[in-house]
Design a protein around this motif. Structure first.
Motif, PDB file in Angstrom:
ATOM      1  N   UNK A  87       0.882  -1.221  -0.056  1.00 58.33           N
ATOM      2  CA  UNK A  87      -0.119   0.113  -0.011  1.00 58.33           C
ATOM      3  C   UNK A  87       0.747   1.223  -0.026  1.00 58.33           C
ATOM      4  N   UNK A  88       0.247   2.243  -0.640  1.00 56.59           N
ATOM      5  CA  UNK A  88       1.223   3.416  -0.713  1.00 56.59           C
ATOM      6  C   UNK A  88       1.357   4.055   0.764  1.00 56.59           C
ATOM      7  N   UNK A  89       2.635   4.388   0.932  1.00 56.77           N
ATOM      8  CA  UNK A  89       2.791   4.973   2.441  1.00 56.77           C
ATOM      9  C   UNK A  89       3.481   3.840   3.383  1.00 56.77           C
ATOM     10  N   UNK A  90       3.809   2.660   2.707  1.00 61.14           N
ATOM     11  CA  UNK A  90       4.258   1.463   3.433  1.00 61.14           C
ATOM     12  C   UNK A  90       5.780   1.400   2.777  1.00 61.14           C
ATOM     13  N   UNK A  91       6.448   1.013   3.778  1.00 59.19           N
ATOM     14  CA  UNK A  91       7.947   0.629   3.166  1.00 59.19           C
ATOM     15  C   UNK A  91       8.279  -0.769   3.967  1.00 59.19           C
ATOM     16  N   UNK A  92       9.158  -1.574   3.446  1.00 58.00           N
ATOM     17  CA  UNK A  92       9.779  -2.717   4.026  1.00 58.00           C
ATOM     18  C   UNK A  92      11.020  -2.336   4.499  1.00 58.00           C
ATOM     19  N   UNK A  93      11.346  -2.080   5.698  1.00 58.09           N
ATOM     20  CA  UNK A  93      12.478  -1.513   6.251  1.00 58.09           C
ATOM     21  C   UNK A  93      13.719  -2.535   6.399  1.00 58.09           C
ATOM     22  N   UNK A  94      13.348  -3.821   6.940  1.00 55.10           N
ATOM     23  CA  UNK A  94      14.345  -4.913   6.838  1.00 55.10           C
ATOM     24  C   UNK A  94      13.519  -6.078   6.924  1.00 55.10           C
ATOM     25  N   UNK A  95      14.536  -7.099   6.733  1.00 55.90           N
ATOM     26  CA  UNK A  95      14.114  -8.695   6.762  1.00 55.90           C
ATOM     27  C   UNK A  95      15.134  -9.290   7.734  1.00 55.90           C
ATOM     28  N   UNK A  96      14.818 -10.061   8.669  1.00 54.94           N
ATOM     29  CA  UNK A  96      15.381 -10.649   9.633  1.00 54.94           C
ATOM     30  C   UNK A  96      15.509 -12.165   9.646  1.00 54.94           C
ATOM     31  N   UNK A  97      16.430 -12.917   9.105  1.00 54.19           N
ATOM     32  CA  UNK A  97      16.390 -14.035   8.683  1.00 54.19           C
ATOM     33  C   UNK A  97      17.539 -14.788   9.502  1.00 54.19           C
ATOM     34  N   UNK A  98      17.099 -15.569  10.693  1.00 57.56           N
ATOM     35  CA  UNK A  98      17.918 -16.391  11.560  1.00 57.56           C
ATOM     36  C   UNK A  98      18.529 -15.270  12.146  1.00 57.56           C
ATOM     37  N   UNK A  99      19.794 -14.935  11.995  1.00 58.29           N
ATOM     38  CA  UNK A  99      20.702 -13.892  12.942  1.00 58.29           C
ATOM     39  C   UNK A  99      21.100 -12.892  12.057  1.00 58.29           C
ATOM     40  N   UNK A 100      20.563 -12.697  10.651  1.00 58.03           N
ATOM     41  CA  UNK A 100      20.998 -12.075   9.693  1.00 58.03           C
ATOM     42  C   UNK A 100      20.094 -11.132   9.438  1.00 58.03           C
ATOM     43  N   UNK A 101      20.346  -9.652   9.489  1.00 55.75           N
ATOM     44  CA  UNK A 101      19.472  -8.550   9.249  1.00 55.75           C
ATOM     45  C   UNK A 101      20.045  -8.286   7.691  1.00 55.75           C
TER      46      UNK A 101
END
Length: 177
Positions: free
Chosen positions: A131-145
């Motif tokens: 949706x407009x106004x949304x941002x995926x900031x980060x993905x955390x996979x196990x111990x990795x950012x």
């Protein structure tokens, strides 16, 4: 949490003499938690002026938030915002871990676990319609950012952190991310 060398002041927070007697400039942090926002702000500013780098200020009035960073107060605790965040976390759909309202409730950081059935796990980020106004900031996979790019993929079980402005939050709930 253990605080072996904690000093609790009980007195006039505007009294520089009291602060000097207690060697406030040697303190690691000053936390102001009276029920009066103005007192908390003034005491935090006084402590900063006297050499304390780390102040945490309790504020209840949302109208003060835009002003605080301007005057040098960056770490703020708000019982009201904490309560709102807790309520929002309970009412959000999906597997939400945490939900934090910021800037007078005008935006939210949402931490969630991506489900295998979620749209967000179906392809690269560039192909996902947020949706407009949304941002995926980060993905955390196990111990990795992972700071996502258009080619990044979210896998089932990944923790994701999204930022959404207030107007986008309801749309975000409905899009089964």
């Amino acid at each position: 949490m253990q605080m072996g060398k904690t000093v609790v002041f009980h007195g006039d927070g505007g009294d520089q003499k009291l602060f000097m007697e207690e060697n406030i400039s040697q303190m690691d942090a000053v936390v102001t938690v009276t029920n009066d926002d103005e007192t908390n702000i003034l005491v935090s500013l006084l402590a900063k002026n006297m050499g304390v780098d780390n102040t945490i200020t309790r504020i209840s009035k949302a109208s003060y938030y835009p002003l605080l960073s301007t005057i040098g107060i960056e770490k703020v605790v708000s019982p009201r915002i904490s309560a709102v965040s807790s309520i929002l976390q309970d009412i959000r759909q999906g597997n939400v871990i945490s939900d934090i309202s910021i800037y007078g409730e005008q935006g939210e950081f949402i931490e969630a676990v991506a489900l295998a059935s979620s749209t967000i796990t179906k392809g690269p980020i560039k192909d996902i319609s947020f949706p407009k106004g949304t941002l995926l900031v980060c993905i955390i996979r196990q111990d990795e950012i992972i700071i996502p790019t258009g080619e990044s993929r979210v896998e089932a079980g990944d923790r994701i952190i999204l930022f959404a402005i207030l107007a986008a939050v309801k749309k975000l709930e409905k899009c089964s991310l």
